[in-house]
Design a protein around this motif. Sequence first.
Motif, PDB file in Angstrom:
ATOM      1  N   PHE A   1       0.834  -1.209   0.000  1.00 30.07           N
ATOM      2  CA  PHE A   1       0.000   0.000   0.000  1.00 30.07           C
ATOM      3  C   PHE A   1       0.871   1.262   0.000  1.00 30.07           C
ATOM      4  N   VAL A   2       1.912   1.281   0.854  1.00 28.14           N
ATOM      5  CA  VAL A   2       2.789   2.449   0.943  1.00 28.14           C
ATOM      6  C   VAL A   2       3.495   2.694  -0.389  1.00 28.14           C
ATOM      7  N   LEU A   3       4.011   1.624  -0.992  1.00 29.63           N
ATOM      8  CA  LEU A   3       4.734   1.788  -2.258  1.00 29.63           C
ATOM      9  C   LEU A   3       3.789   2.170  -3.390  1.00 29.63           C
ATOM     10  N   PHE A   4       2.571   1.640  -3.376  1.00 28.68           N
ATOM     11  CA  PHE A   4       1.598   2.042  -4.389  1.00 28.68           C
ATOM     12  C   PHE A   4       1.280   3.526  -4.249  1.00 28.68           C
ATOM     13  N   TYR A   5       1.123   3.976  -3.016  1.00 25.60           N
ATOM     14  CA  TYR A   5       0.806   5.392  -2.779  1.00 25.60           C
ATOM     15  C   TYR A   5       1.910   6.297  -3.326  1.00 25.60           C
ATOM     16  N   PHE A   6       3.158   6.004  -2.964  1.00 23.34           N
ATOM     17  CA  PHE A   6       4.252   6.849  -3.428  1.00 23.34           C
ATOM     18  C   PHE A   6       4.482   6.686  -4.931  1.00 23.34           C
ATOM     19  N   GLY A   7       4.414   5.447  -5.422  1.00 25.76           N
ATOM     20  CA  GLY A   7       4.635   5.220  -6.845  1.00 25.76           C
ATOM     21  C   GLY A   7       3.602   5.920  -7.705  1.00 25.76           C
ATOM     22  N   PHE A   8       2.327   5.789  -7.343  1.00 29.61           N
ATOM     23  CA  PHE A   8       1.258   6.424  -8.106  1.00 29.61           C
ATOM     24  C   PHE A   8       1.348   7.945  -8.000  1.00 29.61           C
ATOM     25  N   SER A   9       1.714   8.449  -6.809  1.00 33.49           N
ATOM     26  CA  SER A   9       1.873   9.901  -6.633  1.00 33.49           C
ATOM     27  C   SER A   9       2.962  10.446  -7.544  1.00 33.49           C
ATOM     28  N   HIS A  10       4.047   9.692  -7.686  1.00 30.63           N
ATOM     29  CA  HIS A  10       5.143  10.141  -8.544  1.00 30.63           C
ATOM     30  C   HIS A  10       4.747  10.099 -10.016  1.00 30.63           C
ATOM     31  N   LEU A  11       3.934   9.119 -10.405  1.00 25.96           N
ATOM     32  CA  LEU A  11       3.450   9.084 -11.786  1.00 25.96           C
ATOM     33  C   LEU A  11       2.587  10.309 -12.081  1.00 25.96           C
ATOM     34  N   LEU A  12       1.715  10.653 -11.137  1.00 29.32           N
ATOM     35  CA  LEU A  12       0.891  11.856 -11.316  1.00 29.32           C
ATOM     36  C   LEU A  12       1.764  13.099 -11.404  1.00 29.32           C
ATOM     37  N   GLN A  13       2.787  13.142 -10.558  1.00 20.21           N
ATOM     38  CA  GLN A  13       3.691  14.291 -10.559  1.00 20.21           C
ATOM     39  C   GLN A  13       4.434  14.407 -11.893  1.00 20.21           C
ATOM     40  N   ALA A  14       4.799  13.263 -12.474  1.00 22.17           N
ATOM     41  CA  ALA A  14       5.554  13.267 -13.733  1.00 22.17           C
ATOM     42  C   ALA A  14       4.754  13.894 -14.875  1.00 22.17           C
ATOM     43  N   PHE A  15       3.416  13.800 -14.787  1.00 21.04           N
ATOM     44  CA  PHE A  15       2.574  14.347 -15.861  1.00 21.04           C
ATOM     45  C   PHE A  15       1.873  15.628 -15.437  1.00 21.04           C
ATOM     46  N   SER A  16       2.332  16.233 -14.355  1.00 18.82           N
ATOM     47  CA  SER A  16       1.721  17.457 -13.846  1.00 18.82           C
ATOM     48  C   SER A  16       2.745  18.582 -13.871  1.00 18.82           C
ATOM     49  N   VAL A  17       2.266  19.807 -13.915  1.00 18.90           N
ATOM     50  CA  VAL A  17       3.159  20.966 -13.863  1.00 18.90           C
ATOM     51  C   VAL A  17       3.196  21.557 -12.461  1.00 18.90           C
ATOM     52  N   ASP A  18       2.416  20.982 -11.546  1.00 17.56           N
ATOM     53  CA  ASP A  18       2.369  21.504 -10.186  1.00 17.56           C
ATOM     54  C   ASP A  18       3.616  21.093  -9.408  1.00 17.56           C
ATOM     55  N   THR A  19       3.962  21.871  -8.391  1.00 15.11           N
ATOM     56  CA  THR A  19       5.048  21.519  -7.479  1.00 15.11           C
ATOM     57  C   THR A  19       4.603  20.344  -6.615  1.00 15.11           C
ATOM     58  N   PRO A  20       5.443  19.327  -6.444  1.00 15.67           N
ATOM     59  CA  PRO A  20       5.046  18.179  -5.636  1.00 15.67           C
ATOM     60  C   PRO A  20       4.727  18.571  -4.192  1.00 15.67           C
ATOM     61  N   ARG A  21       3.683  17.982  -3.657  1.00 14.91           N
ATOM     62  CA  ARG A  21       3.313  18.250  -2.272  1.00 14.91           C
ATOM     63  C   ARG A  21       4.317  17.596  -1.335  1.00 14.91           C
ATOM     64  N   ARG A  22       4.618  18.298  -0.258  1.00 11.38           N
ATOM     65  CA  ARG A  22       5.564  17.761   0.719  1.00 11.38           C
ATOM     66  C   ARG A  22       4.805  17.016   1.802  1.00 11.38           C
ATOM     67  N   ASN A  23       5.271  15.806   2.104  1.00 15.85           N
ATOM     68  CA  ASN A  23       4.785  15.106   3.280  1.00 15.85           C
ATOM     69  C   ASN A  23       5.980  14.812   4.174  1.00 15.85           C
ATOM     70  N   SER A  24       5.722  14.361   5.367  1.00 16.17           N
ATOM     71  CA  SER A  24       6.797  14.185   6.343  1.00 16.17           C
ATOM     72  C   SER A  24       7.822  13.173   5.851  1.00 16.17           C
ATOM     73  N   PRO A  25       9.066  13.600   5.633  1.00 12.01           N
ATOM     74  CA  PRO A  25      10.075  12.645   5.167  1.00 12.01           C
ATOM     75  C   PRO A  25      10.421  11.602   6.213  1.00 12.01           C
ATOM     76  N   ILE A  26      10.377  11.975   7.491  1.00 17.08           N
ATOM     77  CA  ILE A  26      10.694  11.011   8.545  1.00 17.08           C
ATOM     78  C   ILE A  26       9.645   9.907   8.582  1.00 17.08           C
ATOM     79  N   LEU A  27       8.359  10.298   8.513  1.00 18.27           N
ATOM     80  CA  LEU A  27       7.295   9.294   8.512  1.00 18.27           C
ATOM     81  C   LEU A  27       7.363   8.424   7.263  1.00 18.27           C
ATOM     82  N   ALA A  28       7.704   9.032   6.126  1.00 14.42           N
ATOM     83  CA  ALA A  28       7.844   8.260   4.892  1.00 14.42           C
ATOM     84  C   ALA A  28       8.958   7.225   5.033  1.00 14.42           C
ATOM     85  N   GLY A  29      10.103   7.655   5.588  1.00 14.70           N
ATOM     86  CA  GLY A  29      11.206   6.717   5.805  1.00 14.70           C
ATOM     87  C   GLY A  29      10.832   5.614   6.771  1.00 14.70           C
ATOM     88  N   LEU A  30      10.121   5.978   7.835  1.00 13.04           N
ATOM     89  CA  LEU A  30       9.650   4.974   8.799  1.00 13.04           C
ATOM     90  C   LEU A  30       8.747   3.945   8.127  1.00 13.04           C
TER      91      LEU A  30
END
Length: 206
Positions: A81-110
């Motif tokens: 689930f975590v990898l799908f969330y980040f992977g799909f978010s990055h695909l959306l970002q790749a086709f978007s002109v918006d600045t990527p939203r920031r989420n907690s890097p520590i929680l992401a690493g955890l």
Amino acid sequence: MDFIMVCIQYIAIGLGLVAPVGPLNIELFHRGLHQGFKQAWLLGLGALSVQIFYIWVIYFGYSGWFLQLKVELVGYAFGAFVLFYFGFSHLLQAFSVDTPRRNSPILAGLAIAFFNPFLFANWYHHFGSTLNTLRVEFSPVMVWIILICMMIGAFLWYTNLAFVFHFLGTRVNFSLKKGLTLIVGLMLLWFCSVYIRRIAEITLHW
């Protein structure tokens, strides 16, 4: 063996245990590329805290609980689930002109590190198998110094990657960043599929 040489040896071992390409290093690459050193470094620190916990678990003999199939299944399910969330978010970002939203890097690493049974298995097989030998050869204080050296190695790896990827991010243009983001998203989704296949192997005995 000379004290300094022992420390250097286990710093190198700690570095080697976290160096293989996996979801964590891939996400760290993305953070450094787009968000700079601090975000990538904090992601690494979040993952490092999980690996310190893993060492504690192995050292005090609680590994068996993490190696149970039910616990593995939970880890793979949440990890997918975590990898799908980040992977799909990055695909959306790749086709978007918006600045990527920031989420907690520590929680992401955890999350990426904790819900990765492969990571625990890696530490268990490489560190757990030598722990009894270390206890025979060295005093308890020296064993803990060795454990700290391994964590220093992991810390140096994440810090170095954060610097390198931040530097790379300042040198590549917008279009190349988009292309690299697409590749990162696809790689994370591929690792997600690996987790799902592992769930199928355990539950359906494929």
